[in-house]
Design an enzyme around this catalytic site. Structure first.
Site, PDB file in Angstrom:
ATOM      1  N   HIS A   3       0.851  -1.188   0.000  1.00 49.73           N
ATOM      2  CA  HIS A   3       0.000   0.000   0.000  1.00 49.73           C
ATOM      3  C   HIS A   3       0.892   1.244   0.000  1.00 49.73           C
ATOM      4  O   HIS A   3       2.027   1.212   0.484  1.00 49.73           O
ATOM      5  CB  HIS A   3      -0.899   0.011   1.230  1.00 49.73           C
ATOM      6  CG  HIS A   3      -1.939  -1.058   1.214  1.00 49.73           C
ATOM      7  ND1 HIS A   3      -3.057  -0.986   2.010  1.00 49.73           N
ATOM      8  CD2 HIS A   3      -2.054  -2.207   0.515  1.00 49.73           C
ATOM      9  CE1 HIS A   3      -3.817  -2.048   1.795  1.00 49.73           C
ATOM     10  NE2 HIS A   3      -3.220  -2.808   0.893  1.00 49.73           N
ATOM     11  N   GLU A  60       0.823   3.853   1.806  1.00 41.43           N
ATOM     12  CA  GLU A  60       1.241   4.225   3.156  1.00 41.43           C
ATOM     13  C   GLU A  60       2.368   3.336   3.659  1.00 41.43           C
ATOM     14  O   GLU A  60       3.312   3.830   4.292  1.00 41.43           O
ATOM     15  CB  GLU A  60       0.069   4.117   4.149  1.00 41.43           C
ATOM     16  CG  GLU A  60      -1.124   4.966   3.806  1.00 41.43           C
ATOM     17  CD  GLU A  60      -2.202   4.206   3.040  1.00 41.43           C
ATOM     18  OE1 GLU A  60      -3.387   4.489   3.275  1.00 41.43           O
ATOM     19  OE2 GLU A  60      -1.864   3.341   2.206  1.00 41.43           O
ATOM     20  N   CYS A  77      -6.402   1.790   5.497  1.00 40.83           N
ATOM     21  CA  CYS A  77      -6.991   0.532   5.944  1.00 40.83           C
ATOM     22  C   CYS A  77      -6.460   0.208   7.343  1.00 40.83           C
ATOM     23  O   CYS A  77      -5.611   0.922   7.882  1.00 40.83           O
ATOM     24  CB  CYS A  77      -6.656  -0.583   4.961  1.00 40.83           C
ATOM     25  SG  CYS A  77      -4.913  -1.063   5.002  1.00 40.83           S
ATOM     26  N   CYS A  85      -2.581  -0.183   7.445  1.00 47.48           N
ATOM     27  CA  CYS A  85      -1.860   1.088   7.320  1.00 47.48           C
ATOM     28  C   CYS A  85      -2.097   1.991   8.522  1.00 47.48           C
ATOM     29  O   CYS A  85      -1.187   2.698   8.960  1.00 47.48           O
ATOM     30  CB  CYS A  85      -2.254   1.789   6.025  1.00 47.48           C
ATOM     31  SG  CYS A  85      -1.755   0.850   4.559  1.00 47.48           S
TER      32      CYS A  85
END
Length: 166
Positions: free
Chosen positions: A54, A56, A84, A87
């Site tokens: 991801h 992040e 999410c 993260c």
């Protein structure tokens, strides 16, 4: 803090992901009004479904190299999509002081999690959340992504339906 300025930088990262056929999420981490780390989503193109790369997480991995010289509580993470659970947890564990995001993830966003019900490591995080900064610009990237039949990641999902109905 120049929220629009730094969210635009995160949106540039999201645009980079979109141009590569990836899910359009971008992230920058800011300290003392300077971007010290960035990332864009990978692992979603060509029927690939890598759930750890991801934007992040990439930015946080890059941030880890710089943390020894700064107070992480004074950092702000800007992301084009609400983080999410993975993260959000990684941001807390990294000591990020503030998360600013553009577009709400009604399917998997975790910033509304009740930290008081979690173990002390998370419960005492005292992280600030700011939402909706340049939301329309982020929404437009997600509409473009979900409208392209070549992109399979999360097609037909709650998030895709929610995005395309706006």
């Amino acid at each position: 803090m120049k929220y629009d300025f730094f969210m635009n930088k995160a949106l540039e990262q999201a645009g980079k992901a979109l141009r590569a056929g990836e899910f359009p999420v971008g992230c920058v981490i800011v300290y003392n009004d300077k971007i010290i780390s960035s990332g864009s989503r990978t692992g979603t193109s060509n029927h690939c479904k890598n759930e750890t790369d991801h934007a992040e997480m990439i930015a946080l991995r890059n941030f880890a190299d710089k943390i020894k010289n700064i107070n992480p509580r004074e950092t702000t993470l800007f992301c084009t999509l609400e983080p999410c659970l993975m993260c959000f947890g990684a941001s807390i564990l990294s000591g990020i002081g503030t998360i600013v995001y553009a577009y709400e993830d009604i399917m998997g966003g975790a910033t509304c999690s009740d930290l008081t019900k979690l173990p002390v490591l998370y419960r005492n995080a005292n992280i600030s959340i700011i939402s909706g900064i340049l939301r329309d610009k982020s929404l437009e990237l997600f509409k473009r992504y979900f409208s392209d039949p070549e992109n399979f990641y999360w097609q037909g999902s709650i998030l895709a339906d929610y995005t395309l109905k706006q």
